[in-house]
Design an enzyme around this catalytic site. Sequence first.
Site, PDB file in Angstrom:
ATOM      1  N   GLU A  76       7.383 -28.340 -11.414  1.00 54.00           N
ATOM      2  CA  GLU A  76       7.809 -27.105 -10.953  1.00 54.00           C
ATOM      3  C   GLU A  76       6.676 -26.378 -10.207  1.00 54.00           C
ATOM      4  O   GLU A  76       6.866 -25.805  -8.937  1.00 54.00           O
ATOM      5  CB  GLU A  76       8.313 -26.219 -12.025  1.00 54.00           C
ATOM      6  CG  GLU A  76       9.001 -24.895 -11.485  1.00 54.00           C
ATOM      7  CD  GLU A  76       9.336 -24.202 -12.880  1.00 54.00           C
ATOM      8  OE1 GLU A  76      10.146 -23.149 -12.340  1.00 54.00           O
ATOM      9  OE2 GLU A  76       9.173 -24.452 -13.831  1.00 54.00           O
ATOM     10  N   ASP A  77       5.447 -26.551 -10.602  1.00 53.49           N
ATOM     11  CA  ASP A  77       4.338 -25.704 -10.005  1.00 53.49           C
ATOM     12  C   ASP A  77       3.245 -26.496  -9.307  1.00 53.49           C
ATOM     13  O   ASP A  77       2.424 -25.930  -8.824  1.00 53.49           O
ATOM     14  CB  ASP A  77       3.815 -24.963 -11.199  1.00 53.49           C
ATOM     15  CG  ASP A  77       4.367 -23.817 -11.808  1.00 53.49           C
ATOM     16  OD1 ASP A  77       5.758 -23.414 -11.147  1.00 53.49           O
ATOM     17  OD2 ASP A  77       4.160 -23.553 -13.028  1.00 53.49           O
TER      18      ASP A  77
END
Length: 713
Positions: A76-77
């Site tokens: 996600e990051d």
Amino acid sequence: MIRITDILDKVLENHPDVDVDIIDRAYIFSARVHDGQMRLSGEPYLSHPLEVAGILADMKLDSISIAAGLLHDVVEDTHATEAEIGEMFGHDVMHIVSGVTKLSKLPFNSAQAREAESIRKMLLAMADDIRVILIKLADRLHNMRTLQFHRSEAKKKKIARETLDIYAPIAARLGIYWIKNELENSSFRFLNPEAYQDIRDRVDKDREDRENYVETVKLYIHKKLDENKLKAQVNGRYKHFFSIHQKMLSQNLPFEEVYDIIAFRIILDTIPQCYEALGLMHSLWRPIAKKFKDYIGMPKPNMYQSLHTTVIGPFGERIEIQIRTHEMDRVAKSGIAAHWSYKEGKVIDENVSKTFAWVQNLVENQEAFRDPNEFLENVRIDLFPDEVYVFTPQGQIKSLPKGATPVDFAYLIHTEVGAQCVGAKVNGRMVPLKYELQTGEIVEVITSKGHHPSKDWLNFVKTVKARSRIRQWIKTQEKERSVSLGREMCEKAFRKFRLNFNALIKSEEMQKVVEGFGFKQTEDLIANIGYGKITPLQIIRKITPKEVVDDTESLFNKIVAKDRKKKEKGGVVVKGVDDILVRFGKCCQPVPGDPITGYITRGYGVTIHRTTCVNAMKLNPERQIEVEWNQEMNESYPVKIVVRSLDRVGLLADVAANISKSGANILSANTETKDNQTVDSYFTLSVQGTDHLTRVVESLKQVKQVLEVRRLG
């Protein structure tokens, strides 16, 4: 900040034989991809996955779970991909990381009380591996520990509300009460800081007195147990602040009157000792009626076991006492995580989605073994096997049965939306209307004004609402068509008897006829004539003298006898109806001798089908009408057959000759040669009935190298 060496030490302490290499590699990968990223607290971003992994290690989880915890937000990051994770750390780690990422992307626009339960169910339904939920809880726990670094007060409150409504109850359901308690307390601190601080100050103010009180009560308990040679561990603890606050609200009590701010716990070796200790406490202090709970005999669905009792203590105050074994205490603190060392049990509870007894059934087989991974690797959550949870474009959650389609979703929104549904988008892309929705998808319905439901929708919709609304619409349409056809038939029949149907329909006499047939409205009677259940002649007989009807019929029959003979179609008699157009279903091609049934079709008269015809079975039974073969007619009817045979010279000529010898005509013929040297010959023949067809088939079976002859349709 916790260090990787601390985590490895904890893992090896819990599982001495485990291979920690995967944890080491996950730490190095996470450090590399998160390099340069910072938390709001000013710490390096890596501190977050390390803290999450530390919480998982405290829960005594396996190395796969802890590696996944270190990697839980890299997809996600950072630039890392799921494929990369799978390649480097294996399918299990990738599957868990993918599940956590999926949950993180859910668009929860509101966590209102009425929707919170749906969101909780959705999270549990989407996480097909229980480790996904545990990592999500650890992730939320650390985020709550650092929530004060958010600058926006509104953001803090939103995260705290979501935690209280969604994540704390999930931790409770899994029986992980220490996480539940901490999540509730930290949420309470941000949602109602004044009340939180007030309770904290009050507890701190009397802390010294309370600590002395705890020691005094513990001495009484120890003394009583020692007298009876019971060796036990006795703890006194403060209830957490949120729990005190809830009790003050629910019972409308001031702080001073909340009696069980301090609870005592007695921990022993065996279950018989627990019941013995209970008896001793009740002999020491008077128990309060209805304040006793036996969760040992009847455990909670999440495996929690303990004896709870409330007694009047040494100074006339109420004391809550919990009595349990060391094993029960371990389970109470860690919930399902306490059973990582047990074999997987079978989920057998049929109402698993309602009772959550799945947790208890999961550890049905409580035999300890050395490798904790064996249990974890196969633990999959399927709490809601019969439900899917989807979002509206506005972020509201809708629950539907498994297998539900966009049409079901549309009818769930509103009957008109369902009726006017022409298409649907799922996660932004167009899908067919019979597409099966999956949990977590965002569904958008495309409507068109004036559009109507389709009968085909009944083949795939799953919800009762959609099915009943579609049927209702079809029935209304069928009734309208039947009323129109019935009116037409009545006008025609009444004219033969020189009667004005439109004038008579409003008369009192007609109202009596309507009631005589058991209907409330004239329209229902006309519709039944259209359906073919009642004939116009039956009505005429009720409103005209019998001799007039008989004379008119006799005269009319002489005049139109010739004309009717010309119009008679294919030798079928429609019971109770004269002079009606008849045609045969091309799907099943009935011939005399076949059991038949008729269906009224507006504008086409009656269509004849074989009673076994698949298409006829799908038609509205209200349009069905009784028909029979006219024995006086001697006509030919088309029928399709297939002749399967081995390929040879002169085959077709022999087959054609046998058909002619049997007295049947060939209307059409075509052949298909297969790879296995067989030939399928398709014929449409003209026969006089089933007996004639049987003779033709038997004759063809005598032809050399014919393997099979059968009727089609």
